[in-house]
Design a protein around this motif. Structure first.
Motif, PDB file in Angstrom:
ATOM      1  N   SER A   1       0.838  -1.197   0.000  1.00 21.46           N
ATOM      2  CA  SER A   1       0.000   0.000   0.000  1.00 21.46           C
ATOM      3  C   SER A   1       0.871   1.245   0.000  1.00 21.46           C
ATOM      4  N   PHE A   2       2.008   1.196   0.694  1.00 23.55           N
ATOM      5  CA  PHE A   2       2.937   2.324   0.740  1.00 23.55           C
ATOM      6  C   PHE A   2       3.507   2.628  -0.647  1.00 23.55           C
ATOM      7  N   LYS A   3       3.696   1.590  -1.462  1.00 22.87           N
ATOM      8  CA  LYS A   3       4.220   1.790  -2.812  1.00 22.87           C
ATOM      9  C   LYS A   3       3.334   2.735  -3.619  1.00 22.87           C
ATOM     10  N   ASP A   4       2.044   2.706  -3.338  1.00 19.52           N
ATOM     11  CA  ASP A   4       1.110   3.546  -4.068  1.00 19.52           C
ATOM     12  C   ASP A   4       1.478   5.024  -3.952  1.00 19.52           C
ATOM     13  N   PHE A   5       2.056   5.412  -2.825  1.00 19.87           N
ATOM     14  CA  PHE A   5       2.444   6.805  -2.636  1.00 19.87           C
ATOM     15  C   PHE A   5       3.724   7.154  -3.382  1.00 19.87           C
ATOM     16  N   LEU A   6       4.529   6.161  -3.721  1.00 14.14           N
ATOM     17  CA  LEU A   6       5.831   6.394  -4.338  1.00 14.14           C
ATOM     18  C   LEU A   6       5.838   6.211  -5.846  1.00 14.14           C
ATOM     19  N   MET A   7       4.804   5.595  -6.378  1.00 13.97           N
ATOM     20  CA  MET A   7       4.807   5.236  -7.792  1.00 13.97           C
ATOM     21  C   MET A   7       3.727   5.975  -8.557  1.00 13.97           C
ATOM     22  N   ASP A   8       3.998   6.149  -9.848  1.00 10.30           N
ATOM     23  CA  ASP A   8       2.994   6.728 -10.728  1.00 10.30           C
ATOM     24  C   ASP A   8       1.883   5.723 -11.027  1.00 10.30           C
ATOM     25  N   ALA A   9       2.223   4.441 -11.004  1.00  9.29           N
ATOM     26  CA  ALA A   9       1.241   3.397 -11.289  1.00  9.29           C
ATOM     27  C   ALA A   9       0.178   3.355 -10.200  1.00  9.29           C
ATOM     28  N   GLU A  10      -1.004   2.894 -10.582  1.00 12.36           N
ATOM     29  CA  GLU A  10      -2.037   2.626  -9.586  1.00 12.36           C
ATOM     30  C   GLU A  10      -1.657   1.335  -8.887  1.00 12.36           C
ATOM     31  N   VAL A  11      -1.628   1.356  -7.573  1.00 19.42           N
ATOM     32  CA  VAL A  11      -1.298   0.165  -6.792  1.00 19.42           C
ATOM     33  C   VAL A  11      -2.454  -0.104  -5.846  1.00 19.42           C
ATOM     34  N   LYS A  12      -2.984  -1.324  -5.931  1.00 21.13           N
ATOM     35  CA  LYS A  12      -4.058  -1.712  -5.016  1.00 21.13           C
ATOM     36  C   LYS A  12      -3.722  -3.064  -4.425  1.00 21.13           C
ATOM     37  N   THR A  13      -4.090  -3.223  -3.158  1.00 23.58           N
ATOM     38  CA  THR A  13      -3.924  -4.515  -2.507  1.00 23.58           C
ATOM     39  C   THR A  13      -5.301  -5.118  -2.268  1.00 23.58           C
ATOM     40  N   PHE A  14      -5.347  -6.438  -2.358  1.00 22.84           N
ATOM     41  CA  PHE A  14      -6.588  -7.180  -2.204  1.00 22.84           C
ATOM     42  C   PHE A  14      -6.335  -8.363  -1.279  1.00 22.84           C
ATOM     43  N   LEU A  15      -7.344  -8.721  -0.524  1.00 25.44           N
ATOM     44  CA  LEU A  15      -7.262  -9.922   0.296  1.00 25.44           C
ATOM     45  C   LEU A  15      -7.461 -11.149  -0.588  1.00 25.44           C
TER      46      LEU A  15
END
Length: 103
Positions: free
Chosen positions: A76-90
């Motif tokens: 989830s932290f990667k989402d703040f550092l990357m231009d890509a959309e990053v989502k985590t799912f269970l």
């Protein structure tokens, strides 16, 4: 799908495979499923983060399927550092993740 513990050698193989999918000027979507019980040391997670940051412009979307916990929080932290959309799912939301990455 990652169903075995990750070490430096396996991470290098995974990164080489991902790099083989890069096409100049295009971006890719990446779906990663971490199976329950898989051990990914912090050092390996940091190496993976650096890889993704170094190839930031190559990713459009990254979906990570994992159990709750540290790894999911790091992703989830990667989402703040990357231009890509990053989502985590269970794990139980695997179909939702696959649909999202395919959009």
């Amino acid at each position: 799908m990652v169903d075995t513990n990750i070490d430096s050698k396996l991470l290098e193989e995974l990164h080489a495979f991902i790099e083989s999918k890069f096409i100049e000027g295009d971006t890719i979507n990446l779906l990663v499923e971490i199976r329950p019980g898989v051990d990914i040391p912090v050092k390996i997670m940091l190496k993976d983060l650096l890889f993704k940051l170094n190839h930031n412009s190559c990713f459009r979307k990254i979906a990570v399927i994992a159990e709750p916990g540290f790894f999911k929080n790091v992703m989830s932290f990667k989402d703040f550092l990357m231009d890509a959309e990053v989502k985590t799912f269970l794990t139980e939301d695997r179909i939702t993740a696959m649909n999202w990455i395919a959009e």
